[in-house]
Scaffold this motif. Structure first.
Motif, mmCIF file in Angstrom:
data_model
loop_
_atom_site.group_PDB
_atom_site.id
_atom_site.type_symbol
_atom_site.label_atom_id
_atom_site.label_comp_id
_atom_site.label_asym_id
_atom_site.label_seq_id
_atom_site.Cartn_x
_atom_site.Cartn_y
_atom_site.Cartn_z
ATOM 1 N N LEU A 82 15.561 -160.707 21.463
ATOM 2 C CA LEU A 82 14.246 -161.095 20.554
ATOM 3 C C LEU A 82 12.903 -160.482 21.089
ATOM 4 N N CYS A 93 17.947 -160.055 17.302
ATOM 5 C CA CYS A 93 17.663 -161.729 17.477
ATOM 6 C C CYS A 93 18.760 -162.247 17.060
ATOM 7 N N PHE A 147 18.156 -166.080 16.393
ATOM 8 C CA PHE A 147 16.620 -166.458 16.045
ATOM 9 C C PHE A 147 16.325 -167.639 17.000
#
Lengths: 483, 95, 481
Positions: free
Chosen positions: A78, A88, A124
């Motif tokens: 990320l 991500c 994420f």
């Protein structure tokens, strides 16, 4: 060569025992050989790594002598890396070749570190098992049937399996410390604002913080020295000089006051872990520390508050993934709404969608006060608890996780059960404090970590305590069988 | 505050997330489980407590007003799903 | 029934900074699409905003100018909604704690009365990009050059009671932001945009009626037309037994209609929350003092000074202070010629009509303030008459030089030699002997009318160059004989 720590590599490179290119080649070969078992890497950037290694060797030949010059590392996927896919862990960014570098990437590259690739992670950064990645779960090198923790699970697995001496990670609710604990590593989450967030794809902006995972506190110090510092591109970055993390490592622990929060040792803690934590306390006492029981009465509210604040910020942070300017776009959208809804529904995984939904709800009209505002008030109560505690003690010690690594798939269908795993780590994020997890023993062959928390900007103190502990113990030197 | 199916549909629309009809019951249940966890927070007495938005409670730094960016349109649009004549393309926007 | 109109305005003024509010991209208007859209403006993953100091200064300047409370601690919030011209899926704006609090602005109406309009707040936010609806095979094109341009949103109280007042208010804001140098005020380019909240209520009723919001009305003329149209629509609707619904409407200048914007009214839930990427903006006393020191003389102060110093009427003073450029021009002319009233007249009549005819702004005037002042000096010292001055003015507008050069080149110098005037008058009277007889035979009232005839003949004979005052005096003497 793969057994060397960063510090040892620095000495070896300085003494010309081997070149950065040789070391890089050796580790790349090892990654090719072993990573298929682990799935720690999303991208291996072999050519770039060799170019960087050659450049590092050239710099060294020209007389430069930085501690990280020529040292192989890798980045959690990320951190934006110019010209290299930055996913991500998500399908929505599977085709995203970042057009710029994160500050952390830039700083480590300037220090001469050689990046071998991009490491797997929970999509994420949402998760504590690294099972939510679009690129598949990461396995724990200590037991390939178990999770390595998350969300920096790829970073943890790769370093624990000796594919790398150190890696970058990020920690929003424990995502550096928890996988470090589950894989026998040292992981440091710095004070909020100490490491720039520029180019670090946001999960929850007021909680996210980048930091290192390595095998020793000394290596974390080397990494942090290069990663941290003021960045004018990040409004939340703190303009305060860095300490000499390496220089403070060996300070004696005489007079160190350790606080043990009674709330950390209640129900829910695996007794094997409790025992290991207490053993580490005994060890630190031998090194000159004193121990005191303290209380963090609002800790029990941390999980609900965290699971409002983080999803709320995430729901907004992730709105930019809309299929318009970059990333995944659904096939043949019928209209604008279809473009949004399908691109996002097809591009995001289950856990990400779940958190977006929770966050959207928490911010929606009529609920803001009851959820977001209430969570922020609890956040202050939690910070106040820490401020009171640090008036009495220098560091706070406890378990990093309530249990050792669990089996892959074991908690997949129960998000709430997974959220509860974060109980010991998320308070540091809510309060913005620095926290470190260090290896402290094994429960039935699985690594157990001990967490240390310190007042704002006292990363040097955390590294110092962990280093002295590691001088006196050898838990951190244990390697998983087969790696 | 248990969510109904219609609440879930409304939230999904606000978040522009397409919902799978078949998954709706399970999604609703999971969300309600999470809200059950979160709602424990409602019992906490926070009267008189100032909300904390940032741990360090610092203040905003200001940037000098200077142009520091150059045109990098080609590089930025190389990763875009659909562009034409320098514009990002989307299905027709109706006003 | 008698209806009363209630209007509140939201004005978006683009701040005249070099770079955007949260990024270092240029804000120049009219660049090639997306060439001024940086990583931050595009909402790329991982990017972060940093606030532009100048935008803060400009907002504070505005606040001080409207005598507002300055938000010593203001907070940026995210307004969440999906739209292709909004790259991040949220607009960074201010919600609970704006940088400018309650203030007010006085407007001068056409009859010279002054009305105070309350300003609820003004806050900083970022502009969105633009959707171009030309047909790209059924697609729209998005240009994000404008995304991130700093805006000051100025929200008025519902104190405005007519379309004319609304226009006067927008003009006053327009003048103010230009005085302050915080916005170029170019409405064609969208630098100043206006949303009008309009409702009607029976005269005497205390509660407001339901309002409709007319979006993006972007010229003074359209503001007046759009409001008048909307008022009419609402009155007719209510009188026909209908009900006004709260909605957003778009003004179509081609059809002179407002129409409902589909979809926009669907339950907007913007989910405002403090932007975690930005910290509270704290305005220290030093900062405030520094900004205060840079405040220029404001329209209202100028207006008052023009009345007091030059003895101008309230109306003249307000016209001449309408823009900083106008006021500067006027003051320069008055300074050169030493006669403020004459200067005011020339600027407001001849110059204004010249500019109006050629559609020019005062800063583009073909006649400079130095030229006009120099010309008025020649009127004052009797070198030329007011009538000749109009010829000179026209010649100056055509680029023929200064007043003195033109007077010289065209031989326009006024004849003041009474001997020469007398002999010219003698010729005129001799040529019109019949009329002279009639004049002398007439009574006082009739004489008055006939006198003009002789003046006209005399001026004609002198090609306008004879000093009119002398002509008058001598003529009277001769006719009365």
């Amino acid at each position: 060569m793969h057994q060397l720590t960063l510090a040892e590599i620095a000495r070896g490179l300085a003494a010309k025992e081997f070149s950065s290119v040789e070391l890089t080649r050796a580790l790349l070969a090892r990654i090719h050989q072993l990573d298929p078992q682990l799935n720690a890497f999303i991208s291996v950037t072999e050519d770039l790594a060799l170019q960087q290694a050659q450049a590092a060797d050239a710099r060294r030949a020209a007389g430069e002598n930085g501690a990280l010059l020529g040292a192989p590392i890798a980045h959690k996927d990320l951190f934006c890396t110019q010209g290299v896919r930055t996913s991500c862990g998500s399908k929505i960014l599977d085709n995203f070749v970042a057009p710029y570098n994160a500050t952390v990437v830039e700083k480590l590259a300037n220090a001469g570190a050689v990046s071998l690739g991009k490491l797997n992670m929970d999509e994420f950064a949402m998760g504590s098992a690294n099972e939510s990645s679009h690129y598949g779960p990461v396995k724990n090198p200590w037991d390939l049937e178990r999770v390595p923790g998350g969300s920096s699970g790829g970073s943890a697995a790769a370093v624990a399996a000796r594919l790398l001496p150190a890696a970058t990670g990020t920690d929003t609710g424990g995502s550096i410390r928890q996988p470090a604990a589950l894989t026998n590593l040292t992981g440091l989450k710095p004070t909020y604002g100490r490491v720039s967030r520029w180019g670090m794809i946001a999960y929850a902006s007021s909680l996210d913080q980048g930091g290192p995972l390595a095998r020793t506190a000394e290596d974390c110090a080397l990494m942090l020295q290069a990663m941290a510092g003021f960045d004018p591109k990040d409004s939340t970055s703190v303009d305060q000089p860095l300490d000499d993390y390496l220089g403070e490592l060996n300070k004696p622990l005489d007079g160190l006051r350790i606080g043990l929060p009674k709330e950390y040792f209640g129900a829910g803690l695996d007794p094997r872990i409790a025992e290991i934590v207490m053993a580490s306390v005994e060890e630190l006492k031998k090194l000159g520390a004193s121990v005191k029981e303290i209380s963090l009465p609002n800790m029990k509210h941390a999980i609900p508050a965290y699971y409002v604040i983080a999803p709320a910020e995430a729901s907004s942070n992730l709105s930019r993934f809309d299929g318009v300017r970059f990333g995944y776009r659904c096939a043949n959208p019928e209209n604008l709404e279809d473009l949004y809804k399908r691109s996002r529904a097809e591009g995001f995984g289950e856990e990400v969608k779940r958190r977006i939904m929770v966050g959207t709800y928490a911010l929606s009209a009529g609920y803001y006060d009851a959820y977001y505002l209430q969570a922020q008030k609890i956040r202050r109560l939690i910070k106040n608890d820490f401020m009171a505690a640090f008036a009495e003690v220098d560091v706070i010690l406890g378990p990093t996780t309530p249990s050792p690594a669990w089996k892959l798939g074991e908690k997949n269908n129960d998000p709430v059960a997974q959220y509860l795993e974060d109980i010991y780590t998320i308070t540091a994020n809510l309060a913005g404090l620095p926290g470190l997890s260090m290896p402290a023993g094994f429960a039935d062959g699985l690594p157990v970590g001990v967490q240390l928390l310190a007042p704002y900007f006292q990363e040097a103190r955390l590294l110092n305590v962990a280093h002295r502990y590691q001088q006196a113990t050898d838990w951190h030197t244990r390697a998983p069988a087969g790696f | 505050m248990a969510l109904e199916r219609s609440d879930v549909e409304k939230i999904a629309h606000l978040a522009r997330l397409g919902l799978n009809e078949a998954d709706l019951p399970r999604t609703t249940e999971t969300l309600n489980n999470i809200l059950g966890l979160i709602d424990q927070m409602q019992a906490v007495d926070t009267a008189g407590i100032e909300p904390l938005a940032h741990p360090l409670e610092a203040t905003q730094r200001l940037r000098a007003d200077a142009v520091s960016e150059e045109n990098r349109r080609d590089a930025y649009q190389a990763i875009a799903p659909a562009v034409q004549d320098g514009l990002y393309l989307v299905p027709k926007v109706i006003e | 029934m008698q209806w009363e109109t209630v209007i509140g305005l939201e004005i978006h003024a683009q701040l005249a900074t070099q770079s955007k509010i949260f990024s270092g991209s240029a804000t120049t208007f009219g660049a090639e699409p997306n060439t001024q859209a940086s990583l931050i403006d595009l909402g790329m993953p991982g990017v972060l905003p940093v606030l532009n100091e100048e935008a803060v200064k400009m907002a504070v300047k505005f606040g001080l100018a409207i005598d507002a409370e300055i938000g010593r601690k203001s907070v940026f919030a995210r307004k969440n909604y999906f739209y292709p011209d909004l790259p991040k899926g949220y607009q960074i704006s201010q919600y609970e704690l704006p940088i400018v609090g309650k203030g007010h602005l006085d407007i001068t109406l056409e009859d010279g009365t002054v009305k105070r309009i309350g300003i609820t707040r003004a806050h900083l936010e970022e502009d969105a990009g633009k959707s171009l609806h030309e047909d790209f095979h059924g697609m729209s094109g998005i240009d994000l050059n404008r995304a991130g341009t700093p805006l000051l949103e100025i929200v008025s109280e519902p104190d405005i009671r007519s379309a004319k007042e609304a226009v006067a208010y927008v003009k006053a804001i327009h003048a103010l932001v230009r005085y302050l140098g915080i916005c170029d005020g170019n409405m064609n380019e969208g630098s100043l945009r206006c949303d009008c909240n309009v409702s009607v209520r029976p005269k005497g009723q205390a509660e407001f009626g339901t309002r409709a919001e007319i979006k993006n009305v972007n010229s003074f003329r359209f503001i007046e037309k759009a409001i008048n149209h909307e008022v009419q629509r609402q009155i007719e609707l209510i009188e026909d037994g209908g009900k006004v619904i709260q909605e957003t409407r778009l003004y179509d200048p081609n059809k002179d209609q407002t129409r409902s914007m589909r979809g926009k009214e669907e339950a907007n839930d913007y989910r405002y929350f403090p932007d975690p990427d930005l910290l509270p903006v704290v305005i220290e006393q030093d900062f405030l003092d520094t900004v205060r020191a840079t405040l220029p003389e404001l329209p209202q102060q100028k207006r008052e000074r023009f009345q007091a110093e030059f003895g101008l009427s309230a109306y003249d003073a307000s016209v001449l202070s309408a823009s900083r450029e106008m006021a500067d021009y006027f003051e320069k002319v008055a300074g050169i010629c030493g006669d403020a009233k004459l200067a005011a007249n020339w600027v407001m009549v001849e110059l204004a009509s010249l500019l109006n005819k050629s559609d020019l702004e005062i800063e583009q005037s073909p006649v400079s303030a130095e030229q006009l002042g120099g010309m008025i000096l020649r009127i004052k010292d009797n070198t030329i008459s007011g009538k000749i001055a109009k010829m000179v003015f026209e010649a100056m507008a055509n680029g023929e030089g200064t007043a003195d050069q033109i007077i010289e080149a065209k031989g326009l110098k006024q004849v003041t030699d009474s001997g020469a005037i007398e002999s010219m008058l003698n010729e005129v009277l001799a040529a019109n002997a019949e009329q002279v007889e009639q004049y002398r035979a007439s009574d006082e009232a009739k004489r008055g009318k006939m006198f003009g005839f002789f003046v006209g003949q005399a001026m004609k004979a002198s090609k306008g160059k004879a000093n009119p005052q002398q002509v008058n005096e001598l003529l009277k003497k001769k006719l009365e004989g």
